[in-house]
Design a protein around this motif. Sequence first.
Motif, short mmCIF file in Angstrom:
data_model
loop_
_atom_site.label_atom_id
_atom_site.label_comp_id
_atom_site.label_asym_id
_atom_site.label_seq_id
_atom_site.Cartn_x
_atom_site.Cartn_y
_atom_site.Cartn_z
N GLN A 42 26.79 43.69 52.39
CA GLN A 42 26.77 43.01 51.09
C GLN A 42 25.78 41.86 51.21
O GLN A 42 26.01 40.91 51.95
CB GLN A 42 28.17 42.48 50.74
N SER A 48 27.66 44.42 45.56
CA SER A 48 28.81 44.94 46.32
C SER A 48 28.32 46.05 47.25
O SER A 48 27.32 46.72 46.96
CB SER A 48 29.87 45.52 45.37
N TRP A 52 32.19 50.06 48.82
CA TRP A 52 33.11 49.48 47.85
C TRP A 52 32.96 50.15 46.49
O TRP A 52 33.96 50.44 45.82
CB TRP A 52 32.90 47.97 47.75
N HIS A 56 36.01 51.71 44.64
CA HIS A 56 36.47 51.06 43.41
C HIS A 56 36.51 52.05 42.25
O HIS A 56 37.48 52.05 41.47
CB HIS A 56 35.55 49.90 43.05
N LEU A 83 42.18 45.88 47.97
CA LEU A 83 40.79 45.88 48.42
C LEU A 83 39.83 46.26 47.30
O LEU A 83 38.70 45.75 47.25
CB LEU A 83 40.60 46.87 49.58
N PHE A 84 40.23 47.14 46.41
CA PHE A 84 39.25 47.80 45.52
C PHE A 84 39.44 47.50 44.04
O PHE A 84 38.70 48.03 43.21
CB PHE A 84 39.26 49.30 45.79
N SER A 86 38.60 45.18 41.06
CA SER A 86 37.43 44.33 40.87
C SER A 86 37.80 43.01 40.22
O SER A 86 37.77 41.95 40.86
CB SER A 86 36.37 45.05 40.04
N ARG A 97 35.62 38.60 45.95
CA ARG A 97 34.38 39.37 45.82
C ARG A 97 33.43 39.12 46.98
O ARG A 97 32.79 40.05 47.48
CB ARG A 97 33.70 39.01 44.49
N ARG A 100 33.80 41.40 50.22
CA ARG A 100 33.73 42.86 50.21
C ARG A 100 32.88 43.41 51.36
O ARG A 100 33.16 44.48 51.89
CB ARG A 100 33.16 43.35 48.86
#
Length: 425
Positions: A42, A48, A52, A56, A83-84, A86, A97, A100
């Motif tokens: 990242q 991101s 991810w 996501h 974790l995913f 947003s 954020r 990530r």
Amino acid sequence: MSNRPEASTEPDVAQIASLYTSVRALTRELCAPLSDADATIQSMLDASPAKWHLAHTTWFFETFVLRDHVPGYRIYDPDWPFLFNSYYEAEGARLARAARGLLSRPSLAQVIDYREAVDAALLVALGQLAPDVLAIVELGCHHEQQHQELLLTDILHAFAQNPLQCEIWQRDANPSMPAAKKAGWLPMYEGLAEVGCDTGNGLGFAFDCEGPRHQALLHPHQLADRTVTNAEWLAFMADGGYDDARLWLSDGWAWRNSEAVRAPMYWQESDGEWTSYSLSGGRPIDLDAPVCHVSFFEADAFATWAGARLPTEFEWEASAATHDPLAGNLLDAGGDIRPRGAGDAPAFFGNVWEWTGSAYRPYPGFRAADGAIGEYNGKFMNSQFVLRGGSCATPRGHVRASYRNFFYPHQRWQFMGLRLARDCA
């Protein structure tokens, strides 16, 4: 009427299944050249990791379709929603954020297994889903198409930090590029224009922020018949455009100074020659291609320098409405991913997202949907500007005249350019 992002007519299961499988397959193809390390990094807060994005978009289908509407479905891994997720406040706590890129685990292979498990479960359930849930599947497909573009621009930014200037995709190494036609102006336009797109009217999918459809009064104006080119941007630079405070908005001048900006993002100068980094490595600047990776601040300064202005989003939409959204340089499986000269065609779609002078705000009568899905667009309607038209990284079939993209005025890592407008007496 409700402006919930839903299908325009009762969804067709076969069409939704076809859309779902094709969208999911393209995401996997875009990630095929990436190693686990490539997919984990990242490079900035706005971006991101590719891994991810893969997870996501899968979380979206698992959460809002399988978990909420398929009896007996069990979450693939109960730790992964944290974790995913947003930005959905209704879904509770989530990983920051900025963190990530610290997710070395789960691995890329594990995320791909997650995708395959969710795909299998969703395709089995598809025929039993109610029409309003099929509409969420359709929304999820368009959501993933947005992330396909973000995935490309985010990995471009990450690879641009590498001094090796690596190629990510070896595509179309020596394409024929049409020369840019001499800039001109489209016929004058004025009067009331119907803008926006309602769901439920047979015109196809639209996000909630594209409606309700309404009238906008357009004062006499003209739009340029093409976007600004690299050659024209070099002229702006040579004339001191980055050094003349008179051309810049106050916030833009402060940003230009604090970031020491003197050229579009990814441009590099060596011995008086400019090159730019792209998804297929470094290349000399193509003078006829649209200028790309410029912020709203830069676009506005250029327009002032050129004796023009940025169009409003409604001026842009009124002119673009008669053009084919499929005709431009957009993302295709296996295609080259970079802006190209448009030749003689007054293209309104593809190549670069075009900054407008319009703030991203709700249309009259807009109402966000209830629940977490209602957080999709409405909560971001402040401090951002609208871009129109799609880019070379926008999946073909995803964009339309009413489509509203939006970013903060300093951002430029997306494929962002501009088209000029002028007032007519």
